[in-house]
Scaffold this active site. Sequence first.
Site, mmCIF file in Angstrom:
data_model
loop_
_atom_site.group_PDB
_atom_site.id
_atom_site.type_symbol
_atom_site.label_atom_id
_atom_site.label_comp_id
_atom_site.label_asym_id
_atom_site.label_seq_id
_atom_site.Cartn_x
_atom_site.Cartn_y
_atom_site.Cartn_z
ATOM 1 N N ARG A 57 -2.938 -2.701 -7.808
ATOM 2 C CA ARG A 57 -1.758 -2.758 -8.662
ATOM 3 C C ARG A 57 -1.132 -1.365 -8.745
ATOM 4 N NH1 ARG A 57 -1.636 -7.364 -7.996
ATOM 5 N NH2 ARG A 57 -1.389 -9.091 -9.465
ATOM 6 N N HIS A 114 3.388 -5.448 -0.718
ATOM 7 C CA HIS A 114 2.553 -6.290 -1.587
ATOM 8 C C HIS A 114 2.191 -7.603 -0.887
ATOM 9 C CE1 HIS A 114 1.487 -7.120 -6.059
ATOM 10 N NE2 HIS A 114 0.566 -7.607 -5.238
ATOM 11 N N GLU A 145 8.485 -2.975 -8.195
ATOM 12 C CA GLU A 145 8.565 -3.756 -6.957
ATOM 13 C C GLU A 145 9.780 -4.682 -6.995
ATOM 14 O OE1 GLU A 145 4.849 -5.722 -6.285
ATOM 15 O OE2 GLU A 145 3.713 -3.851 -6.206
#
Length: 329
Positions: free
Chosen positions: A235, A283, A264
């Site tokens: 994370r 991601h 993000e």
Amino acid sequence: MPRAFCTAKMCDFGPHFEILQAGGFEVATVPADVDLRKEPHRVVEQVQGYEAVIAGAEPFTREVLEQLPDLKVISRYGVGYDAVDLEACDDLGKVVTITPGVNHHSVAEQAFTLIMGIARLSRSQDQAVRAGQWEWHLTPRVWGSTIGIMGLGRIGQAMATRAIGMGMTVLAYDPFPNQAFADEHQIKLVDLNELLEQSDYVTLHLPVTPETRDIINRDTLAKMKSSSVLINTARGGLVDEEALIEALESGHLRAAGLDVYKKEPLPVDSPLIKLENVLLSCHTGGLDRESHRDAYAMAAQNIVRLYQGDWPEECVVNLKNTTDWKWSK
């Protein structure tokens, strides 16, 4: 008929449709031209009137949740839930579930991809060949190096077995370590300072909590070996990006491999994009075909189980003191 909505990306295929429909649900998905990560203000508009949602990384804040009175279950696709306000869900009686145990191999593969990409200069070598250049550089061998794994849960364990196969010495830090696993695989459990001081590669596999937020900061970066490498597929909230940029620019860190970020998608004006010693991905750590299939299936099953009066305790992350939650119909 209860209604379920899927906000997660790539939700237009997978077993969740059949599972939810067999459980009695009407199912809808987010339109292809809507990206709720980029347009979080549209979450209320999209989810309004639905009792359950298979959620991606879009934010479910208290403000959003208070505007969704029909929503009973937020079934997260994946194991992270930092985008969901758990306290607000507790207050409003909304259940939050995750899908543990389905994507750990995928995340470990992504972390190792970043390690090997950095170690073998894959980015610059690819660019050089495409530009008609032929370059040689000597880089440290991965075999025989030391890796420090921060977080020895499912993903950390999957990372450890791969590292052992690559001939690496494995150190691990975890507040609640699996001693049996460490003993079986001859992993040395150490405190955080020792891990940072001894590791050539530090890879993050912790959840974001008040204790771990910005655990990689100026102080901890300063303790890392000179010319070591940071890998983050967990994370973005674990890393103080400003401090990381300073460590990369100064040369204290040799490189970083990042799959996750504070914000993000990563803004195009982020200094991280301009750094040559950073390898970036978007991601995708938990995304392979098998993980995609299994995560969506479990997310749907969690919704159906709750609707049928079951309580998937291994997947529920909030309402810890609740024993009488019921799906009001």
